[in-house]
Design a protein around this motif. Structure first.
Motif, PDB file in Angstrom:
ATOM      1  N   GLU A   5       0.826  -1.202   0.000  1.00  0.00           N
ATOM      2  CA  GLU A   5       0.000   0.000   0.000  1.00  0.00           C
ATOM      3  C   GLU A   5       0.864   1.257   0.000  1.00  0.00           C
ATOM      4  O   GLU A   5       0.572   2.224  -0.705  1.00  0.00           O
ATOM      5  CB  GLU A   5      -0.939   0.003   1.204  1.00  0.00           C
ATOM      6  CG  GLU A   5      -1.911   1.170   1.167  1.00  0.00           C
ATOM      7  CD  GLU A   5      -3.023   1.052   2.192  1.00  0.00           C
ATOM      8  OE1 GLU A   5      -4.161   1.393   1.864  1.00  0.00           O
ATOM      9  OE2 GLU A   5      -2.746   0.623   3.327  1.00  0.00           O
ATOM     10  N   ARG A   6       1.963   1.234   0.780  1.00  0.00           N
ATOM     11  CA  ARG A   6       2.863   2.392   0.801  1.00  0.00           C
ATOM     12  C   ARG A   6       3.475   2.634  -0.574  1.00  0.00           C
ATOM     13  O   ARG A   6       3.617   3.781  -1.010  1.00  0.00           O
ATOM     14  CB  ARG A   6       3.975   2.190   1.838  1.00  0.00           C
ATOM     15  CG  ARG A   6       3.504   2.399   3.260  1.00  0.00           C
ATOM     16  CD  ARG A   6       4.655   2.466   4.227  1.00  0.00           C
ATOM     17  NE  ARG A   6       5.434   1.242   4.295  1.00  0.00           N
ATOM     18  CZ  ARG A   6       5.141   0.210   5.079  1.00  0.00           C
ATOM     19  NH1 ARG A   6       4.062   0.250   5.848  1.00  0.00           N
ATOM     20  NH2 ARG A   6       5.911  -0.850   5.105  1.00  0.00           N
ATOM     21  N   GLN A  27       0.753   4.190  -2.799  1.00  0.00           N
ATOM     22  CA  GLN A  27       0.520   5.581  -2.403  1.00  0.00           C
ATOM     23  C   GLN A  27       1.687   6.482  -2.817  1.00  0.00           C
ATOM     24  O   GLN A  27       1.483   7.626  -3.233  1.00  0.00           O
ATOM     25  CB  GLN A  27       0.285   5.682  -0.893  1.00  0.00           C
ATOM     26  CG  GLN A  27      -0.975   4.992  -0.403  1.00  0.00           C
ATOM     27  CD  GLN A  27      -2.258   5.718  -0.784  1.00  0.00           C
ATOM     28  OE1 GLN A  27      -2.242   6.802  -1.340  1.00  0.00           O
ATOM     29  NE2 GLN A  27      -3.392   5.102  -0.491  1.00  0.00           N
ATOM     30  N   LYS A  33       1.426   7.143  -6.464  1.00  0.00           N
ATOM     31  CA  LYS A  33       0.357   8.107  -6.718  1.00  0.00           C
ATOM     32  C   LYS A  33       0.839   9.531  -6.431  1.00  0.00           C
ATOM     33  O   LYS A  33       0.568  10.456  -7.197  1.00  0.00           O
ATOM     34  CB  LYS A  33      -0.866   7.772  -5.856  1.00  0.00           C
ATOM     35  CG  LYS A  33      -2.051   8.688  -6.105  1.00  0.00           C
ATOM     36  CD  LYS A  33      -3.232   8.334  -5.212  1.00  0.00           C
ATOM     37  CE  LYS A  33      -4.373   9.315  -5.413  1.00  0.00           C
ATOM     38  NZ  LYS A  33      -5.472   9.087  -4.466  1.00  0.00           N
ATOM     39  N   ALA A  43      -6.615   3.375  -3.591  1.00  0.00           N
ATOM     40  CA  ALA A  43      -5.784   4.580  -3.719  1.00  0.00           C
ATOM     41  C   ALA A  43      -6.383   5.548  -4.728  1.00  0.00           C
ATOM     42  O   ALA A  43      -6.411   6.757  -4.513  1.00  0.00           O
ATOM     43  CB  ALA A  43      -4.356   4.200  -4.122  1.00  0.00           C
ATOM     44  N   GLU A  46      -7.661   4.243   2.029  1.00  0.00           N
ATOM     45  CA  GLU A  46      -6.607   3.322   2.438  1.00  0.00           C
ATOM     46  C   GLU A  46      -7.254   2.059   2.977  1.00  0.00           C
ATOM     47  O   GLU A  46      -8.442   2.047   3.325  1.00  0.00           O
ATOM     48  CB  GLU A  46      -5.724   3.947   3.519  1.00  0.00           C
ATOM     49  CG  GLU A  46      -4.949   5.162   3.049  1.00  0.00           C
ATOM     50  CD  GLU A  46      -4.065   5.747   4.149  1.00  0.00           C
ATOM     51  OE1 GLU A  46      -4.206   5.333   5.330  1.00  0.00           O
ATOM     52  OE2 GLU A  46      -3.248   6.615   3.822  1.00  0.00           O
TER      53      GLU A  46
END
Length: 197
Positions: free
Chosen positions: A113-114, A117, A120, A179, A184
């Motif tokens: 996820e990090r 992100q 993005k 995202a 989240e």
């Protein structure tokens, strides 16, 4: 509004640093009033270094900053808990946490996820994630649907490798969709927790 009692620790209070996504405890540092104020203002964890006798922003030389998500104070008002999104390993040895020896390995989805992100926020040429996000929400949603169908098809067979690969593809595209919509995984987890009260 946080009102820590710095007098209890002769001007310094312990600050426990916890990964916002995985909930892993990453490290412990100390803060004085000035370092806490700097942390709040800049959104990056700044400690008071007892050895250097000065303010020290974690990552100021390595680039491995601790980006603040939320700050809490314990019931005695003498310990801080800071939830962060780490940019790189938290420990100077190169590990994710100062309390273990596993280098950059995680059993949670926070690492993925990090990365999504980060892509993005800071697009990278040649990145599949950026290419997908640039195509818009309809394309991202379409990919989630395609991957879900492929996973269902593989679930009917006994090929472990294909099934797990399709499960991974679906999970990745699902996180990209979150995202793209500005959410989240923790937002989804909050809904699930609320359902089970």
């Amino acid at each position: 509004m946080l009102q820590p009692n710095f007098e209890k620790g002769n001007g310094l209070l312990p600050a426990i640093i916890q990964d916002f996504h995985s909930q892993k405890v990453l490290m412990l540092g100390y803060m004085n009033e000035e370092s806490l104020e700097k942390t709040r203002n800049e959104g990056k964890v700044t400690f008071y270094s007892r050895s250097k006798q000065r303010l020290w922003t974690k990552g100021e030389t390595s680039g491995n900053f601790l980006m603040v998500k939320h700050i809490e104070l314990d019931c005695d008002k003498d310990t801080l808990l800071i939830h962060v999104a780490p940019v790189g390993p938290a420990c100077h040895t190169g590990t994710d946490t100062c309390f273990g020896d596993k280098q950059n390995k995680s059993t949670d989805l926070g690492f993925l996820e990090r990365t999504i992100q980060e892509r993005k926020a800071n697009p990278k040429p040649g990145s599949y994630t950026n290419d997908l996000l640039n195509k818009g929400i309809n394309k991202v949603a379409q990919k989630v649907g395609e991957e879900a169908v492929e996973l269902v098809i593989e679930a009917k067979d006994d090929n472990e490798e294909l099934f797990l690969n399709e499960a991974s593809d679906l999970m990745y595209h699902y996180l990209v969709l979150l995202a793209a919509k500005g959410y989240e995984l923790n937002d989804v987890i909050d809904v699930l927790k609320e359902r089970h009260k």
